[in-house]
Each structure stands twice: as C-alpha cells, then as structure tokens.
Design an enzyme around this catalytic site. Structure first.
Site, short mmCIF file in Angstrom:
data_model
loop_
_atom_site.label_atom_id
_atom_site.label_comp_id
_atom_site.label_asym_id
_atom_site.label_seq_id
_atom_site.Cartn_x
_atom_site.Cartn_y
_atom_site.Cartn_z
N ARG A 49 0.87 -1.18 0.00
CA ARG A 49 0.00 0.00 0.00
C ARG A 49 0.90 1.23 0.00
O ARG A 49 2.11 1.13 0.15
CB ARG A 49 -1.02 0.00 1.14
CG ARG A 49 -0.64 -0.59 2.46
CD ARG A 49 0.41 0.13 3.24
NE ARG A 49 0.14 1.55 3.41
CZ ARG A 49 1.05 2.46 3.67
NH1 ARG A 49 2.34 2.10 3.77
NH2 ARG A 49 0.76 3.73 3.82
N GLY A 50 0.24 2.41 -0.13
CA GLY A 50 1.01 3.64 -0.30
C GLY A 50 1.12 3.92 -1.79
O GLY A 50 1.45 3.01 -2.57
N ALA A 51 0.83 5.17 -2.18
CA ALA A 51 0.65 5.48 -3.60
C ALA A 51 1.83 5.06 -4.49
O ALA A 51 1.64 4.29 -5.45
CB ALA A 51 0.33 6.96 -3.76
N ARG A 92 -7.63 -0.22 -6.66
CA ARG A 92 -7.86 0.90 -5.73
C ARG A 92 -8.00 2.18 -6.56
O ARG A 92 -7.20 2.42 -7.47
CB ARG A 92 -6.70 1.03 -4.73
CG ARG A 92 -6.55 -0.20 -3.82
CD ARG A 92 -5.63 0.06 -2.65
NE ARG A 92 -6.23 0.96 -1.68
CZ ARG A 92 -5.55 1.50 -0.66
NH1 ARG A 92 -4.25 1.24 -0.51
NH2 ARG A 92 -6.16 2.30 0.20
N GLN A 201 -2.15 2.80 10.00
CA GLN A 201 -0.84 2.81 9.33
C GLN A 201 0.19 3.60 10.12
O GLN A 201 1.39 3.29 10.06
CB GLN A 201 -0.97 3.42 7.92
CG GLN A 201 -1.75 2.57 6.93
CD GLN A 201 -3.21 2.96 6.86
OE1 GLN A 201 -3.81 3.39 7.85
NE2 GLN A 201 -3.82 2.81 5.70
N ASP A 242 -1.97 10.95 -2.19
CA ASP A 242 -2.34 9.90 -3.15
C ASP A 242 -2.68 10.47 -4.51
O ASP A 242 -2.54 9.82 -5.53
CB ASP A 242 -3.52 9.10 -2.61
CG ASP A 242 -3.05 8.21 -1.48
OD1 ASP A 242 -2.92 8.71 -0.36
OD2 ASP A 242 -2.75 7.03 -1.74
N ASN A 252 -5.21 12.63 0.58
CA ASN A 252 -4.33 11.75 1.36
C ASN A 252 -5.21 10.99 2.35
O ASN A 252 -6.44 11.18 2.39
CB ASN A 252 -3.25 12.57 2.07
CG ASN A 252 -2.17 11.69 2.69
OD1 ASN A 252 -1.65 10.78 2.01
ND2 ASN A 252 -1.83 11.90 3.94
N LYS A 253 -4.61 10.15 3.14
CA LYS A 253 -5.33 9.29 4.07
C LYS A 253 -6.35 10.06 4.90
O LYS A 253 -6.08 11.18 5.34
CB LYS A 253 -4.30 8.61 4.98
CG LYS A 253 -4.84 7.66 6.02
CD LYS A 253 -5.79 6.61 5.46
CE LYS A 253 -5.20 5.82 4.31
NZ LYS A 253 -6.22 5.01 3.60
#
Ligand code: MRU
Length: 350
Positions: A49-51, A92, A201, A242, A252-253
């Site tokens: 995960r993570g862009a 995603r 996270q 992201d 973002n998150k």
C-alpha cells in the site's frame, strides 16, 4: 533485528517479493508474487500500500501478466496486456500513481515495434526503472523538504499522518523521506505519528519504520493532534499524498484534512510531500478526485471485537482532500512549490 533500509517491492529473477504490510509490526514476513492476479489481490488487500509503492507493484504486475499471455501475435498480445492493466487498475481508485505506472507500462509496449519476447523484456526493464526512479525521487524529496522546514528551532518536532515512508514507496519515503533527511542532518528532535484510524498505518507502520532507524517517535491517537499543537509540541506537519489536483488540492489518508485545519489554526506550516507522478493535471480541483470507500468492518470492529450494536449504518471513506489554501508547500523531486504555482512550474515537467 532492525531492517534498514526498507524495500517493500523487489524483483527476484522470476517473482516479486513484497513485505506483507498487513502483518507489521508483529510479524515481518515476505509474500512472493508470481502471477498478475496475485499482485492485484495484494494491492486490494493492502499487503502492499502507499501510492508510489502500489505504482511499482502494478508495474511488476503488468510484467507478470505479460509472461502469462500466450499470444505470439503482437496485436493480440497488446490487447491481452490491456486487460491485465484493466484488472490492476480496478484494485484501488484514489492513488493516481497506480494508473500512472500502468500507463507507462502500456506505452512502453505499444510504442515498441518489437516482437512479443522483446516487448516482455522491455516491460521488465520499464518496471525496474519505475522502481529505481521512485527511490531516487524520494531521496530528492527528502532533501528538498529539509530545505523547506522552518529554520527554528534547530531540532524540529514533526507531525505526520498515516505512513508515507519507505513502506509506501520503492524505499526512503516521501513525508518520512523528509523526516529521514532531517534526522540525518541533525535537524529532527522527534516525529509525532498519528495512529491513523481505521487501519492504523501510523501506529503500525510509521512507528515501525522509525524504530528500525532509531528515529525518536511518539505515537498519538488522531484526536490528540490539535492538543499537541496547542501545547507547542509541533513545529511543522509533513504528510504524503495519493493524488494532487492541478490547483494543489491534495488527497491523502482520511484524517489529513483535519490535521491541516488544526495546523492552520495554530500557525504551523503544513507540507505535502509527493512525487510529480502523484499530480493529476487532468483534474482541475480536488472535488474530482475519486475517494475509495472500504469495507465497514474496518470501522465497526477492532480485531474481532465489535464496537457498536447491530442496526448502525457506516461510512468508511479511506481518503480526504485537503484544500490547497491550507498547504504551505508541495515538496516534489523538483523542489518545493506553492500549490498555486503547480500548473506553471510543474506541468511542463509532467
Ligand atoms: O490506504 P493507504 O495505506 O494506501 O494510504 C496511504 C497514504 O495515504 C499515504 O499517505 C500516501 O499514499 C502517500 S505514500 C508516500
């Protein structure tokens, strides 16, 4: 034993090795990926995960898919490769790096006039280049970010949200890349890591990365950020992204937006650190960024313990959009740019 440096997505001759991020920090394990469909599932289930990391993973997924295509005719091969790309793209919706990497792989295949076997080789080289470039990009983001941080105090207390670290990229990280560079330069006192409900996270991954390098880290719950700012414990905020729209609005998150509002209320600079590949110049503003909604089980239970009674409805958006006017600067591999200058300064480089 401490792991340093951390590389979450690596190629090993005939398979991709992913650090299983769903098991950290309790267990450090790798997952071997040999099929494109398994890569799609690994992205969907957030093993990776993570862009930027999902961009790198998808690029290798395209190569694995190319190995599975039996067609020897170039056109039939390219059509099948398109379907591999479609499957990976459906994993995603928010992080634009995923689509950026898939498009890079498609273009490499389409613009090559070569035979199928040579296209496969080109795809492997393209995926490896995407990974290597991302690592260099993150190191440059770290160094540019260091120069943008407030000059005082000498040793800064930086707050971050989610995990925009080595685990979320090919290595080194974007927001945590800035933290790493500040730490190496003797400019960091400590990092405050928001736990980042619901998937944690910050609590699980950001603290784990800091511990690997003995970077001092303080874990707080998301609702403590404003209090810490009010008490003068935070000098600057650095987060990842992201997808950033052309006007500088940054997705973002979930929870990032509230951190940005709190930072503005306390006159604390709020920076977004991200590679150029995270900027989506096709979107004029953040309202056009697709926001992923995930399984409500992520919010109605912790582990196997249910938090609320039956009969409750749920809403679980995984990202939010921070408006450009709350962002002091966007830190990219090309330097630090005010959100209002993205179009003029960075579009020509995209
Ligand atoms: O849902 P996740 O864990 O993939 O979300 C990750 C983030 O929001 C990161 O901050 C972002 O992708 C930047 S990673 C360098």
């Amino acid at each position: 034993m401490a792991l340093n440096p951390v590389y979450p997505v690596t190629w090993h001759g005939d398979h991709v090795r992913l650090i299983d991020q769903t098991r950290l920090p309790g267990e450090f394990t790798y997952v071997e990926i040999r099929r494109s469909e398994d890569m799609a599932l690994a992205i969907q289930t957030m093993i990776v995960r993570g862009a930027p990391a999902i961009g790198v993973a998808a690029a290798y997924g395209m190569y694995l898919g190319a190995l599975e295509i039996s067609a020897v005719d170039r056109e039939a091969f390219l059509e099948a490769l398109d379907r591999v790309g479609d499957r990976l793209a459906a994993t995603r919706p928010t992080a634009v790096n995923l689509f950026w990497a898939i498009q890079k792989m498609r273009s490499a295949a389409q613009t090559s006039g070569a035979a199928v076997d040579q296209i496969r080789q080109l795809l492997l080289e393209t995926a490896q280049r995407i990974a290597a470039d991302d690592l260099r990009t993150c190191q440059a983001i770290g160094d540019h970010g260091l120069s943008a941080l407030p000059p005082t105090p000498e040793r800064l207390r930086l707050l971050t949200h989610c995990n925009a670290g080595a685990l979320a990229t090919a290595g080194y990280g974007t927001a945590l890349g800035v933290v790493r560079s500040a730490w190496s330069a003797g400019r960091l006192e400590r990092v405050f890591a928001d736990e980042t409900r619901p998937r944690l996270q910050g609590a699980k991954l950001t603290t784990w990365e800091c511990v690997q390098e003995e970077i001092p880290v303080t874990l707080i719950t998301d609702n403590m950020a404003a209090h810490c700012m009010q008490r003068g414990l935070i000098d600057a905020v650095v987060v990842g992204a992201d997808r950033i729209a052309a006007n500088g609005d940054a997705a973002n998150k979930i929870g990032t937006y509230s951190v940005a509002i709190c930072a503005q209320a306390h006159h604390i600079p709020f920076f977004v650190a991200a590679p150029l590949s995270t900027i989506d110049f096709s979107l004029t503003d953040g309202s056009q960024i697709p926001i992923e909604e995930r399984d409500p089980a992520e919010i109605f239970q912790v582990g196997s313990v249910r938090l609320c009674p039956e009969g409750v409805e749920f809403y679980n958006p995984a990202f939010d959009v921070t408006p450009a006017d709350l962002i002091a600067g966007i830190i990219t591999e090309h330097g630090v740019v005010a959100p209002a200058d993205l179009e003029a300064k960075l579009r020509p480089l995209a």
